[in-house]
Design a protein around this motif. Structure first.
Motif, PDB file in Angstrom:
ATOM      1  N   ALA A   1       0.815  -1.215   0.000  1.00 43.84           N
ATOM      2  CA  ALA A   1       0.000   0.000   0.000  1.00 43.84           C
ATOM      3  C   ALA A   1       0.847   1.264   0.000  1.00 43.84           C
ATOM      4  O   ALA A   1       0.484   2.262  -0.623  1.00 43.84           O
ATOM      5  N   ASP A   2       1.978   1.244   0.700  1.00 48.52           N
ATOM      6  CA  ASP A   2       2.829   2.440   0.790  1.00 48.52           C
ATOM      7  C   ASP A   2       3.853   2.388  -0.336  1.00 48.52           C
ATOM      8  O   ASP A   2       4.809   1.621  -0.291  1.00 48.52           O
ATOM      9  N   GLU A   3       3.662   3.220  -1.360  1.00 53.17           N
ATOM     10  CA  GLU A   3       4.535   3.179  -2.527  1.00 53.17           C
ATOM     11  C   GLU A   3       5.977   3.506  -2.173  1.00 53.17           C
ATOM     12  O   GLU A   3       6.909   3.038  -2.818  1.00 53.17           O
ATOM     13  N   ARG A   4       6.182   4.327  -1.145  1.00 47.21           N
ATOM     14  CA  ARG A   4       7.552   4.680  -0.763  1.00 47.21           C
ATOM     15  C   ARG A   4       8.347   3.472  -0.288  1.00 47.21           C
ATOM     16  O   ARG A   4       9.570   3.462  -0.345  1.00 47.21           O
ATOM     17  N   ARG A   5       7.642   2.451   0.196  1.00 51.30           N
ATOM     18  CA  ARG A   5       8.332   1.250   0.641  1.00 51.30           C
ATOM     19  C   ARG A   5       8.665   0.325  -0.528  1.00 51.30           C
ATOM     20  O   ARG A   5       9.258  -0.733  -0.340  1.00 51.30           O
ATOM     21  N   ARG A   6       8.201   0.711  -1.736  1.00 52.21           N
ATOM     22  CA  ARG A   6       8.489   0.025  -2.991  1.00 52.21           C
ATOM     23  C   ARG A   6       7.981  -1.415  -2.969  1.00 52.21           C
ATOM     24  O   ARG A   6       6.926  -1.680  -3.475  1.00 52.21           O
ATOM     25  N   GLY A   7       8.661  -2.358  -2.434  1.00 50.59           N
ATOM     26  CA  GLY A   7       8.160  -3.719  -2.316  1.00 50.59           C
ATOM     27  C   GLY A   7       8.830  -4.415  -1.155  1.00 50.59           C
ATOM     28  O   GLY A   7       8.781  -5.641  -1.040  1.00 50.59           O
ATOM     29  N   ILE A   8       9.429  -3.643  -0.280  1.00 47.87           N
ATOM     30  CA  ILE A   8      10.249  -4.196   0.792  1.00 47.87           C
ATOM     31  C   ILE A   8       9.416  -5.085   1.707  1.00 47.87           C
ATOM     32  O   ILE A   8       9.816  -6.203   2.058  1.00 47.87           O
ATOM     33  N   ASP A   9       8.236  -4.611   2.115  1.00 45.25           N
ATOM     34  CA  ASP A   9       7.432  -5.375   3.063  1.00 45.25           C
ATOM     35  C   ASP A   9       6.829  -6.612   2.402  1.00 45.25           C
ATOM     36  O   ASP A   9       6.701  -7.664   3.041  1.00 45.25           O
ATOM     37  N   ALA A  10       6.436  -6.507   1.127  1.00 52.63           N
ATOM     38  CA  ALA A  10       5.912  -7.680   0.428  1.00 52.63           C
ATOM     39  C   ALA A  10       6.986  -8.755   0.293  1.00 52.63           C
ATOM     40  O   ALA A  10       6.723  -9.955   0.483  1.00 52.63           O
ATOM     41  N   LEU A  11       8.202  -8.342  -0.033  1.00 54.67           N
ATOM     42  CA  LEU A  11       9.302  -9.306  -0.133  1.00 54.67           C
ATOM     43  C   LEU A  11       9.596  -9.926   1.223  1.00 54.67           C
ATOM     44  O   LEU A  11       9.969 -11.108   1.315  1.00 54.67           O
ATOM     45  N   GLY A  12       9.420  -9.139   2.286  1.00 56.51           N
ATOM     46  CA  GLY A  12       9.585  -9.698   3.626  1.00 56.51           C
ATOM     47  C   GLY A  12       8.582 -10.805   3.904  1.00 56.51           C
ATOM     48  O   GLY A  12       8.928 -11.831   4.508  1.00 56.51           O
ATOM     49  N   LEU A  13       7.343 -10.620   3.466  1.00 56.62           N
ATOM     50  CA  LEU A  13       6.339 -11.676   3.620  1.00 56.62           C
ATOM     51  C   LEU A  13       6.739 -12.929   2.855  1.00 56.62           C
ATOM     52  O   LEU A  13       6.612 -14.054   3.360  1.00 56.62           O
ATOM     53  N   LEU A  14       7.202 -12.741   1.619  1.00 57.26           N
ATOM     54  CA  LEU A  14       7.600 -13.897   0.818  1.00 57.26           C
ATOM     55  C   LEU A  14       8.766 -14.636   1.461  1.00 57.26           C
ATOM     56  O   LEU A  14       8.799 -15.868   1.479  1.00 57.26           O
ATOM     57  N   LEU A  15       9.723 -13.894   1.981  1.00 52.99           N
ATOM     58  CA  LEU A  15      10.879 -14.532   2.608  1.00 52.99           C
ATOM     59  C   LEU A  15      10.494 -15.240   3.901  1.00 52.99           C
ATOM     60  O   LEU A  15      11.042 -16.296   4.232  1.00 52.99           O
ATOM     61  N   ALA A  16       9.523 -14.672   4.627  1.00 56.61           N
ATOM     62  CA  ALA A  16       9.161 -15.248   5.912  1.00 56.61           C
ATOM     63  C   ALA A  16       8.225 -16.434   5.779  1.00 56.61           C
ATOM     64  O   ALA A  16       8.338 -17.417   6.526  1.00 56.61           O
ATOM     65  N   ARG A  17       7.269 -16.363   4.813  1.00 50.93           N
ATOM     66  CA  ARG A  17       6.216 -17.372   4.799  1.00 50.93           C
ATOM     67  C   ARG A  17       5.947 -17.938   3.412  1.00 50.93           C
ATOM     68  O   ARG A  17       5.007 -18.712   3.237  1.00 50.93           O
ATOM     69  N   GLY A  18       6.754 -17.571   2.418  1.00 51.97           N
ATOM     70  CA  GLY A  18       6.450 -17.971   1.052  1.00 51.97           C
ATOM     71  C   GLY A  18       6.953 -19.335   0.641  1.00 51.97           C
ATOM     72  O   GLY A  18       6.696 -19.759  -0.490  1.00 51.97           O
ATOM     73  N   GLY A  19       7.657 -20.038   1.540  1.00 54.18           N
ATOM     74  CA  GLY A  19       8.161 -21.365   1.198  1.00 54.18           C
ATOM     75  C   GLY A  19       9.118 -21.347   0.017  1.00 54.18           C
ATOM     76  O   GLY A  19       9.106 -22.270  -0.809  1.00 54.18           O
ATOM     77  N   LEU A  20       9.961 -20.315  -0.085  1.00 52.49           N
ATOM     78  CA  LEU A  20      10.844 -20.157  -1.232  1.00 52.49           C
ATOM     79  C   LEU A  20      12.004 -21.142  -1.164  1.00 52.49           C
ATOM     80  O   LEU A  20      12.560 -21.396  -0.086  1.00 52.49           O
ATOM     81  N   ASP A  21      12.394 -21.664  -2.327  1.00 54.69           N
ATOM     82  CA  ASP A  21      13.600 -22.488  -2.375  1.00 54.69           C
ATOM     83  C   ASP A  21      14.828 -21.571  -2.355  1.00 54.69           C
ATOM     84  O   ASP A  21      14.710 -20.344  -2.325  1.00 54.69           O
ATOM     85  N   ALA A  22      16.005 -22.170  -2.366  1.00 58.28           N
ATOM     86  CA  ALA A  22      17.231 -21.387  -2.194  1.00 58.28           C
ATOM     87  C   ALA A  22      17.399 -20.348  -3.287  1.00 58.28           C
ATOM     88  O   ALA A  22      17.733 -19.182  -3.014  1.00 58.28           O
ATOM     89  N   ALA A  23      17.152 -20.716  -4.541  1.00 57.61           N
ATOM     90  CA  ALA A  23      17.325 -19.765  -5.640  1.00 57.61           C
ATOM     91  C   ALA A  23      16.349 -18.599  -5.518  1.00 57.61           C
ATOM     92  O   ALA A  23      16.711 -17.437  -5.755  1.00 57.61           O
ATOM     93  N   ALA A  24      15.092 -18.905  -5.133  1.00 52.73           N
ATOM     94  CA  ALA A  24      14.112 -17.833  -4.987  1.00 52.73           C
ATOM     95  C   ALA A  24      14.450 -16.943  -3.795  1.00 52.73           C
ATOM     96  O   ALA A  24      14.227 -15.721  -3.834  1.00 52.73           O
ATOM     97  N   ARG A  25      14.984 -17.522  -2.726  1.00 54.50           N
ATOM     98  CA  ARG A  25      15.387 -16.695  -1.577  1.00 54.50           C
ATOM     99  C   ARG A  25      16.491 -15.728  -1.985  1.00 54.50           C
ATOM    100  O   ARG A  25      16.493 -14.559  -1.584  1.00 54.50           O
ATOM    101  N   VAL A  26      17.432 -16.202  -2.775  1.00 54.17           N
ATOM    102  CA  VAL A  26      18.500 -15.311  -3.253  1.00 54.17           C
ATOM    103  C   VAL A  26      17.898 -14.168  -4.055  1.00 54.17           C
ATOM    104  O   VAL A  26      18.233 -12.987  -3.851  1.00 54.17           O
ATOM    105  N   ALA A  27      16.997 -14.510  -4.976  1.00 59.68           N
ATOM    106  CA  ALA A  27      16.388 -13.467  -5.814  1.00 59.68           C
ATOM    107  C   ALA A  27      15.640 -12.459  -4.968  1.00 59.68           C
ATOM    108  O   ALA A  27      15.742 -11.237  -5.185  1.00 59.68           O
TER     109      ALA A  27
END
Length: 797
Positions: free
Chosen positions: A509-535
Motif C-alpha cells: 500500500a505504501d509506494e515509498r516502501r516500494r516492495g520491501i514489506d511484500a518481499l519480507g512476507l515472501l521470505l518469511a512465509r512464502g516457502g521459497l527455495d534457495a534460488a528464490a530466496r536469493v532473488a
C-alpha cells in the motif's frame, strides 16, 4: 458513430433523475456560490448502477455543458497512473498536456534507471520532524499512503532516517539528485505540472470534470492526493471550475473527507424503486404482469440485472421454481446453445477482447464477439470488454461448481494462450526485464490468474516466486500482481490464494516502501527455495538501497551471497551501498569480486572509475576511465564521469570536451548538461551555461536542483538579485533544499545582507547538520564577517 450510439442509450436511460438533476443544477451555480459542490460522491452496493450513472454523468458534463472529462477506475494502481489516465483522455478530446506528458515519460524511463543509480547519504539519527512525518505516513495521513493493519508492525524510525538521509542527499549537488527525487516521490514532481496544465485547459472550457469509478479500491491510493489538491496549494492551485465525481461501494474515509462536507454532495444509490424498474421494463416493451413480477423477483431491482432480464424477458417456466437464479434465467432465455455456452465461457477471463474471446470459447462460437458486446451486462473499460461483477460472479460460481473438471480445463487452456502471447512478446528479452515491459507483464498476470483458478494449491508457490520479479519492477507492477492473486482467490474460492493476495496488497500500500514489506512476507512465509530466496534478498536489498536503508540492504546482499557466492547483482549492490556511505575501499573490494565473476566487463571498470572519482582519487579515476572510453568511445556515462573528474582537476577545456561528446551521444543526458553548465560558468560563458540549463528544464521541468544551478550561474556572474530569485523558486518547490539555502546565503552576503545570510545558513545546518560547507560559512560569518564571499557551494557530485 459512438456519439449517436451514446445518445440512443441515453434516451433509454431510466431512473436516477434526482441524481442527474442535482449534477446538472450544480453547473448553474458559479464556484463562488456557497451552494456549489466541488465533489459528488456516488455510493451504493455492487450492481446498483454506479458505473452506469458515472457514464451518464460524464456524457452530461461533456455534451450539455462543454466540459473536458476524464474517467479513471481501478486499473490505475498509483497516483502517477491516475494522472496519466487524465492526460491521455484529455488528449483524445484535443487538449494535450505536453509538459506533463514529457515529464511522465521521463519518470517512467528514470524509474528503472534509478534502480541501480548510486545514492549519497550519511548515517545519523532521524530528526523530530522526520519522525512525526513517518508516523503520519504510517497512519495514512498527509501525502504518504498508509499501510493499514501493518502500521503497528512497521517501525517508523527507519522511514524517518531514510527521510533525513534523502533530504541531506538532495541538499547537495550530486549525480542522482533529480532522478531519486522523481522516482521516489513522483507525486510531488508530477502533480504541479498536471495542475498547471489543468489550469490552462480550464481557462479554455467551461468546466473540467474528473470521474473516479470503483473508488472503494482507488480511495486508499488517491485520498491523500485529492485532499491536498482540494485544500492546499502545496501541489499547485486547482482551477475553480473543476468538479470531481467519486463512485464506490463504501462511504468516504472520514479521516480524509470528514471536514469537507460543505464541498461534497452525497448521492447514495439504492436499487431501483418498483416504479423505476417497471418504467424500464415498459420502455423495453415488457408489460405482462407475470413477467414483470418475475424480473423484479430475480433482479432484486438491481439496475444491471433489471436491464439484463429486460433484454431477455422469457415467459415460460415456473416463476416459483427454487432452482431459478439470475444466471439460469438470462441464459435460459437465450435458446441458441452456442450463444449460451459463449456467454458462460466469456466470463472466465478478467478482461475480454476478440482474441481472448476466441481463446475462451469453442470454435463454433468464435464469431460471436460482436453479439456478446451487445449484451447489457457487458461494459467497456480501457478498451476491453468486461462483465459486470454482479453478473460475472454467479456465472463463474455456476461453472466452477457444476463441472470442476471442465472449469480447470478451460482455465488451463486460457493460461496456455496467455503464455504463448507472453513468449512472443519477450523475443530476446532478458527474463530479468520482462516484468518491466507491459507487453510481457500483462499476459503474465493473466496467465497466473488462470493457473490459480485452475489449480489453486499447485499454482500458488510458483505465483509467489514469480512475484519477486514483479516487486523488482516496482510497486505499481507488484500491486497488479497481488491484485491478480486476490481476484483468483475469490473466483476459485481458494482461502489460501485469497489470503496471500490480501496480505500482499496491504504490504504494497505504501509506494515509498516500494516492495520491501511484500518481499519480507515472501521470505518469511512464502516457502521459497534457495534460488528464490536469493532473488528475493537481492531485490529487497536494491529497494532498501533506494530508500537509503543501507544497513538492511547490506544485510540482504550478504545473506544472498552466502547462499549464492556467484551472484553478480548482489556483489554490485554491496559496492553501490558502500560507495553511497563513503566506504570506498569496501566498494572497490566488492567491485573486484564482480570483476572476478565477469572478467573483462567494461562496465565494472567504469564503476571503479566512478568510485575513485567519488572518493576524490581523481588521477586513479582517470586511469580507470580512459581505457573504458578507448574500448567504447560511445559510452556517454563514462565520458560524463571523466569530464567531471577533469573538472575537479582543473583541466577545464578537457572537461568541456568530454561533456560535449557525452551530450552529443545522448542529447537528453541531463546530468552531463548540468555539469557542462558549471564548466561554462567557470569559463565565464554565462549565456552558454544558461542555455544548457534551459535544455535541462525543457527535458525535466520543475526540478529544484536545476533552479539552484541557475542561481549559481547568476551568482558567479555577479547577478546577485537574479541569483536570489532563482534560489527562491527552488525553495518554493522544495523548502528542505539546504544547498539552495547555503548558496542564497552567499548571494545575500554579497549584497551586504549579513543577517539574511546567517539566517539562511542557520536553516541549512538545521536541515542537514552534516552540511560541512554551510557550517564553515556560518562560522566564518559569525567570527568576523570580513572575509571574502564563500566561493562555490560544492557538495558531493
Amino acid at each position: 458513430m459512438q456519439e449517436l450510439i451514446q445518445r440512443r442509450r441515453n434516451a433509454g436511460f431510466v431512473g436516477r433523475r434526482r441524481e442527474l438533476d442535482a449534477f446538472r443544477d450544480n453547473f448553474g451555480l458559479p464556484p463562488e456560490d456557497a451552494r456549489h459542490r466541488f465533489v459528488f460522491h456516488v455510493r451504493g452496493h455492487a450492481g446498483v448502477g454506479k458505473t452506469w450513472l458515472v457514464s451518464r454523468l460524464e456524457q452530461t458534463a461533456r455534451q450539455e455543458y462543454g466540459a473536458l472529462t476524464a474517467r479513471i477506475d481501478e486499473t490505475a494502481s498509483s497516483v502517477p497512473e491516475a494522472m496519466a489516465a487524465i492526460s491521455e483522455q484529455f488528449a483524445r478530446q484535443g487538449r494535450e498536456l505536453t509538459a506533463f506528458d514529457r515529464r511522465l515519460a521521463t519518470y517512467r524511463q528514470r524509474r528503472h534507471e534509478a534502480e541501480s543509480a548510486p545514492v549519497e547519504g550519511g548515517r545519523q539519527g532521524p530528526s523530530t520532524g522526520s519522525m512525526a512525518a513517518a508516523r503520519a505516513g504510517l497512519a495514512g495521513l498527509g501525502l504518504v499512503p498508509g499501510v493499514g493493519a501493518l502500521a503497528g508492525a512497521v517501525d517508523p524510525v527507519p522511514l524517518a532516517e531514510s527521510t533525513d538521509r534523502l533530504r541531506a542527499a538532495l541538499s547537495s549537488r550530486f549525480r542522482d539528485h533529480k532522478d531519486v527525487q522523481l522516482v521516489l516521490d513522483p507525486v510531488e514532481t508530477l502533480s504541479p505540472l498536471l495542475v498547471r496544465e489543468l489550469s490552462e485547459a480550464a481557462a479554455a472550457v467551461p468546466w473540467l470534470v474528473l470521474l473516479f469509478d470503483t473508488y472503494e479500491r482507488l480511495g486508499p491510493l488517491l485520498d491523500p492526493w485529492l485532499r491536498t489538491l482540494l485544500t492546499s496549494e502545496h501541489l499547485g492551485v486547482l482551477p475553480a471550475n473543476t468538479v470531481l465525481v467519486l463512485a464506490g461501494q463504501t462511504r468516504l474515509d472520514p479521516g480524509c473527507w470528514g471536514d469537507l462536507a460543505d464541498v461534497v454532495a452525497e448521492l447514495p444509490l439504492e436499487p431501483f424503486t418498483d416504479a423505476e424498474a417497471r418504467q424500464l421494463l415498459t420502455a423495453k416493451g415488457i408489460t405482462d404482469e407475470s413477467v414483470v413480477r418475475e424480473v423484479l423477483r430475480l433482479s432484486g431491482r438491481l439496475p444491471v440485472l433489471v436491464s439484463t432480464l429486460a433484454e431477455n424477458p422469457g415467459t415460460g417456466g415456473d416463476p416459483g421454481d427454487p432452482s431459478a437464479t439470475a444466471v439460469d434465467r438470462f441464459l435460459k432465455w437465450e435458446r441458441d446453445p452456442v450463444r449460451r455456452s459463449a456467454a458462460l465461457a466469456g466470463a472466465l477471463p478478467r478482461r475480454l477482447n476478440e482474441d481472448v474471446f476466441k481463446a475462451a470459447v469453442d470454435d463454433d462460437a468464435a464469431g460471436l464477439f460482436g453479439w456478446l458486446r451487445s449484451l447489457p451486462f457487458i461494459g467497456d473499460r480501457d478498451g476491453a470488454a468486461r462483465y459486470h461483477d454482479v453478473v460475472r460472479a454467479p456465472m463463474l460460481r455456476l461453472q466452477r461448481t457444476t463441472s470442476p473438471q471442465r472449469w480447470g480445463a478451460a482455465h488451463t487452456r486460457l493460461a496456455e494462450t496467455f503464455a504463448g502471447w507472453r513468449e512472443a512478446a519477450a523475443g530476446g528479452l532478458d527474463p530479468h526485464d520482462g516484468w518491466r515491459l507491459d507487453a510481457w507483464s500483462g499476459p503474465r498476470l493473466e496467465e497466473w490468474y488462470h493457473l490459480l483458478c485452475a489449480r489453486p494449491s499447485a499454482a500458488l508457490p510458483g505465483a509467489l516466486r514469480d512475484g519477486i520479479g514483479a516487486c523488482d519492477a516496482g510497486p505499481a507492477v507488484a500491486r497488479r500482481w497481488a491484485t491478480a492473486l486476490v481476484e483468483a482467490g475469490e473466483d476459485a474460492d481458494s482461502d489460501a490464494v485469497r489470503a496471500w493476495g490480501r496480505h500482499l496488497v496491504e504490504a504494497l500500500a505504501d509506494e515509498r516502501r516500494r516492495g520491501i514489506d511484500a518481499l519480507g512476507l515472501l521470505l518469511a512465509r512464502g516457502g521459497l527455495d534457495a534460488a528464490a530466496r536469493v532473488a528475493a534478498l537481492v531485490v529487497r536489498g536494491w529497494h532498501r538501497r533506494s530508500v537509503e536503508e543501507f544497513d538492511g540492504a547490506l544485510g540482504d546482499f550478504h545473506r544472498a551471497i552466502e547462499l549464492d557466492p556467484g551472484n553478480v547483482r548482489a556483489h554490485f549492490g554491496r559496492a553501490v551501498v558502500h560507495r553511497a556511505t563513503g566506504e570506498f575501499t569496501a566498494a572497490m573490494d566488492a567491485l573486484d569480486r564482480v570483476d572476478a565473476l565477469e572478467p573483462g566487463s567494461t562496465w565494472v571498470q567504469r564503476e571503479r572509475g566512478e568510485t575513485c572519482r567519488r572518493a576524490g582519487r581523481y588521477e586513479e579515476a582517470l586511469a580507470r576511465l580512459d581505457p573504458v572510453i578507448e574500448a567504447d568511445p560511445a559510452d556517454h556515462v563514462a565520458l560524463g564521469s571523466r569530464g567531471q573528474t577533469k573538472m575537479a582537476l582543473g583541466r577545464i577545456q578537457e572537461a568541456l570536451a568530454d561533456l560535449d561528446r557525452a551530450i552529443e551521444l545522448h542529447g537528453d543526458y541531463t546530468w552531463a548538461l548540468l555539469r557542462r553548465a558549471r564548466v561554462r560558468s567557470t569559463l565565464g560563458d554565462t549565456a552558454g551555461a544558461l542555455a544548457d540549463l534551459d535544455r535541462v528544464e525543457a527535458l525535466e521541468p520543475g526540478i529544484p536542483g536545476t533552479l539552484g544551478e541557475r542561481g549559481d550561474v547568476h551568482r558567479f556572474a555577479g547577478h546577485y538579485e537574479e541569483a536570489i530569485a532563482e534560489y527562491d523558486r527552488a525553495l518554493a518547490l522544495d523548502p528542505g533544499y539546504a544547498w539552495a539555502l547555503g548558496s542564497r546565503a552567499m548571494a545575500n552576503e554579497a549584497l551586504g545582507r549579513r543577517a539574511a545570510a546567517l539566517a539562511d545558513l542557520e536553516r541549512a545546518v538545521a536541515l542537514n547538520p552534516g552540511y560541512a560547507w554551510a557550517v564553515a560559512q556560518r562560522e566564518r560569518l559569525l567570527s568576523s564577517g570580513d572575509s571574502p564571499e564563500g566561493g562555490r557551494n560544492d557538495g558531493p557530485v
